[in-house]
Scaffold this active site. Structure first.
Site, PDB file in Angstrom:
ATOM      1  N   CYS A  31       0.838  -1.196   0.000  1.00 24.90           N
ATOM      2  CA  CYS A  31       0.000   0.000   0.000  1.00 24.90           C
ATOM      3  C   CYS A  31       0.875   1.250   0.000  1.00 24.90           C
ATOM      4  CB  CYS A  31      -0.933   0.019   1.210  1.00 24.90           C
ATOM      5  SG  CYS A  31      -0.056   0.104   2.792  1.00 24.90           S
ATOM      6  N   CYS A  53       3.347   1.601   2.852  1.00 20.53           N
ATOM      7  CA  CYS A  53       4.611   0.887   2.656  1.00 20.53           C
ATOM      8  C   CYS A  53       5.593   1.752   1.879  1.00 20.53           C
ATOM      9  CB  CYS A  53       4.373  -0.425   1.913  1.00 20.53           C
ATOM     10  SG  CYS A  53       3.274  -1.582   2.741  1.00 20.53           S
ATOM     11  N   ASP A  87      12.113  26.773 -30.652  1.00 17.27           N
ATOM     12  CA  ASP A  87      13.304  27.210 -31.363  1.00 17.27           C
ATOM     13  C   ASP A  87      13.090  26.915 -32.848  1.00 17.27           C
ATOM     14  OD1 ASP A  87      16.016  28.031 -31.758  1.00 17.27           O
ATOM     15  OD2 ASP A  87      16.553  25.917 -31.928  1.00 17.27           O
ATOM     16  N   ASP A  92      16.824  22.129 -29.428  1.00 14.99           N
ATOM     17  CA  ASP A  92      17.725  20.987 -29.599  1.00 14.99           C
ATOM     18  C   ASP A  92      19.193  21.336 -29.476  1.00 14.99           C
ATOM     19  OD1 ASP A  92      18.013  22.416 -32.041  1.00 14.99           O
ATOM     20  OD2 ASP A  92      18.733  20.581 -33.002  1.00 14.99           O
ATOM     21  N   ASP A 125      20.031  26.261 -26.258  1.00 13.59           N
ATOM     22  CA  ASP A 125      18.665  26.129 -25.750  1.00 13.59           C
ATOM     23  C   ASP A 125      18.616  25.559 -24.339  1.00 13.59           C
ATOM     24  OD1 ASP A 125      17.482  27.014 -28.176  1.00 13.59           O
ATOM     25  OD2 ASP A 125      17.740  25.021 -29.041  1.00 13.59           O
TER      26      ASP A 125
END
Length: 751
Positions: free
Chosen positions: A25, A28, A438, A649, A653
């Site tokens: 649960c 735990c 971008d 990318d 950036d």
């Protein structure tokens, strides 16, 4: 909350993973996390109930692994390390299949013993007789069968787990069930001994165990289905590889492969590791990694990635990474780590579940005493109600509400080429209202391509009408590509590639000279040729009046102008542009339909940025933006109350990717961008961005539904059980239904 660039820069030194056994649960989960975080050197620990995995982030001085294992064991649970090689040789689906088989056996034992117990309970009034012991024997047999049930695999593990919870003072779901079953059995035995056989409740203990085992079996089946995403990724990898040795080819498990090993890959075989082709040539299907449907030719010296399939030919590959660190291994590990993460909502639920069990025990005790002391029933009635409270309030649904949904969603996303770093990124993506994009490498391919050619009469005494347009363009390309063929500049590469695609034969230039950033000069066919910017050509004293209109039009469209001259006169203009990615327009339209505002943020000049924005349908443009400007724009939108996603990318950036609520990048991006981003698009397909948002929104909606049901169920069920409206057997059925319902609701994300 946005992550600062400083946070993005502060990298975690290492990550350890443990497989935890015995959790039942959310309580735990909370206890295991506290135990792990108490170990010196642990920065953060995240435990997932569904995957049974603990992910531990450590500092520069990681703790001894044995200390972590001991901490988990002292908390009352079993643990073992997950090694990197396990990602390639073990399957969650197989793990769940083994557990499912074991749970099935326990269920059959529970059913086999519960049916006669229930039959004797219902038929007892008709089976009693006036003989000595005639009114006792049906109940005595029930007691004997119940005792056998408690000692079987359907009951003993629960009782042992509950006992361990008491000894280690770590209350869990099994403790509630163990107390409920034990109280029902002991009360029944006492009534039997005292001669009150009609008040014995052995059938209640049997029904509780039967429903608990049925619920765990159905839950395990659902988890088995949820684990298929990672398993589907693993099935794309072979179990063995053909290792090239001096004595011949030897078949070995792929987890034994190391950098430098040479592997023979035949036709219709999956490449097992990342590497370089050292022998042969083959057409390789890389659709599982790039989304590109057409096989690509790979020759000696070219790189190949694990997961690709050789469709034609045969190659020998020299491994550059171990199997677990290769492309497919990293994808599988990324998915597993995402499935082990937590959302903000799950952390709250785990905190609640952590103290929920002691509260339920207290409520059951109050129900037992209150029923008798306030005159609502005798001790037999009080025991029934207390047992019902203990069983019906098990917080299993709370623990499963979020991790099951996250597991299914991240697995589904991975199969679609969307890698989510962690559960919080999935949650954040569902709330995005603005996407900043971008240009180069994101909206565009990042690879310059020739867009158009304008050839002015090539020969001094030849009218343009004497040659076909195609012939003039080919001659223009022949001049430009012949001069540029030894240049490594991206624009030069684009011109040479266009000439090769058109089948143009190149000539050998002489006296090649390069003027950095402006153009090149060479002697071709005995005449001096210049290729470069308009200003560079003018500086050579060449008249461009015949090309002014073309130069203006190309620049107005946002393309790069390359002017070609030969023999002291302009012979043509080449327009080169960074081509838009396929589906860029579709992505912007999809984001708009999702109510998300798109904006272009690029370091390119205003004219080029405006042209690209117009082509894809973006209205808001921020041009000539430095990395600091991109970061500032992200924070400005966040300060305005927007949830911001940034897609990029490149190295420049990274600050914006780290600061955004959600950073998006591509598998082909720079290592820094991938490290800073929260979501990586494996196939470089822009339509995966709105798909990621759509899936995230569905996931958040499912998680909210699960948590609402889990909490509402307990708030409604406990009073009903305490007032006698729900008997113990029905309480077990209700608890089972609540747990299964959140799992089945989460599985809807697979569609």
């Amino acid at each position: 909350m946005a992550r600062s660039s400083e946070d993005g820069a502060a990298r975690i030194e290492s990550t350890l993973r443990l497989r935890i056994e015995g959790m039942t649960c959310g309580g735990c989960v909370a206890r295991v996390e506290r135990a792990l975080q108490s170990v010196d050197g642990v920065r953060r620990a995240q435990v997932n109930l569904t995957t049974q995995l603990a992910t531990i982030e450590t500092g520069a001085s990681p703790p001894n692994r044995q200390l972590l294992l001991d901490a988990v064991r002292q908390a009352g649970y079993a643990a073992e390390p997950v090694r990197p090689a396990d990602a390639t040789k073990s399957s969650p689906e197989r793990t769940y299949a083994a557990k499912l088989q074991h749970q099935k056996q326990s269920l059959w034992q529970a059913i086999t013993l519960t049916i006669p117990i229930m039959a004797l309970h219902w038929l007892a009034p008709h089976l009693v007789s006036g003989e000595i012991g005639g009114h006792v024997w049906p109940t005595a047999i029930q007691a004997l069968l119940t005792l056998v049930l408690l000692g079987s695999s359907a009951g003993a593990p629960i009782l042992v787990s509950g006992l361990h919870a008491v000894i280690r003072r770590s209350p869990n779901m099994d403790l509630l069930i163990a107390i409920g079953v034990s109280v029902a059995f002991v009360a029944g035995a006492v009534n039997l001994i005292l001669g009150h056989a009609d008040h014995a409740e052995f059938h209640a203990a049997a029904m509780i165990l039967a429903f608990i085992n049925l619920g765990r079996y159905l839950e395990m089946r659902a988890k088995h289905g949820a684990a298929t995403a990672v398993s589907a990724l693993m099935r794309r990898m072979p179990a063995t590889a053909n290792l090239v040795r001096p004595e011949g080819i030897q078949q070995v498990p792929i987890e034994q492969l190391q950098p430098g090993d040479r592997i023979r890959v035949a036709q219709d075989t999956v490449i097992p590791v990342d590497g370089v082709v050292v022998e042969g040539e083959a057409a390789i299907d890389e659709s599982s990694l790039t989304g590109e449907p057409m096989p690509r030719s790979r020759r000696v010296g070219e790189e190949v990635a694990s997961g690709g399939v050789v469709r034609e030919g045969m190659i020998t590959v020299e491994a550059t990474r171990a199997a677990s660190e290769s492309a497919m291994g990293r994808i599988v590990r990324a998915v597993e780590e995402a499935q082990s993460g937590k959302t903000r909502m799950q952390r709250i639920a785990d905190q609640v579940a952590g103290f929920f069990v002691p509260v339920v025990v207290a409520l059951a005790t109050m129900t037992l005493l209150g029923t008798v002391l306030l005159g609502f029933g005798d001790w037999s009635t009080a025991v029934q109600r207390a047992v019902a409270v203990l069983v019906i309030a098990c917080p299993c649904a709370m623990g499963l509400a979020t991790p099951t949904a996250v597991m299914v969603a991240t697995g589904r996303a991975a199969l679609d080429g969307i890698l989510v770093r962690d559960a919080s990124a999935l949650e954040a993506a569902g709330r995005v209202s603005v996407v900043l994009l971008d240009k180069t490498g994101t909206l565009t391919t990042g690879r310059p391509e020739v867009r158009s050619l304008l050839a002015i009469s090539i020969n001094r005494h030849e009218d343009e009408g004497d040659q076909s347009r195609d012939a003039r363009e080919k001659e223009l390309l022949a001049i430009a590509a012949s001069v540029e063929q030894y240049s490594q500049h991206p624009l030069a590469r684009a011109i040479v590639a266009e000439a090769q695609d058109r089948g143009v034969r190149l000539r050998e230039p002489q006296d090649f000279r390069n003027t950095a950033g402006r153009g090149v000069t060479a002697r071709l066919d005995g005449e001096v040729a210049h290729i470069g910017s308009a200003s560079f050509i003018r500086d050579q004293g060449i008249d461009l009046s015949s090309a002014e209109s073309a130069i203006y039009d190309v620049a107005e469209n946002g393309d790069t102008v390359v002017v070609v001259s030969k023999g002291g006169r302009c012979v043509g203009v080449i327009a080169i542009a960074d081509a838009l990615r396929p589906n860029a327009v579709e992505m912007i339209e999809e984001l708009g339909r999702l109510g998300i505002v798109s904006a272009l943020v690029t370091g390119d000049n205003e004219r080029t940025a405006a042209a690209v924005a117009k082509a894809v349908g973006i209205e808001e443009v921020h041009a000539e933006a430095s990395p600091e400007d991109k970061l500032r724009i992200v924070r400005e939108r966040q300060n305005q109350g927007s949830r911001v996603a940034f897609a990029g990318d490149g190295l420049n950036d990274a600050p914006a990717l780290a600061a955004a609520d959600v950073g998006l990048t591509f598998a082909s991006a720079s290592d820094v961008a991938v490290g800073a981003a929260d979501i990586t698009i494996v196939h470089d397909d822009l339509t995966r961005i709105p798909e990621a948002v759509r899936l995230a929104r569905r996931s958040v909606r499912i998680i909210k539904q699960n948590l609402f049901w889990a909490f509402a169920y307990n708030f409604a069920a406990i009073p009903l059980a305490a007032t006698g409206h729900v008997p113990p057997g029905a309480a077990a059925a209700a608890m089972m239904f609540s747990s299964i319902s959140v799992v089945l609701n989460s599985l809807r994300l697979r569609r």
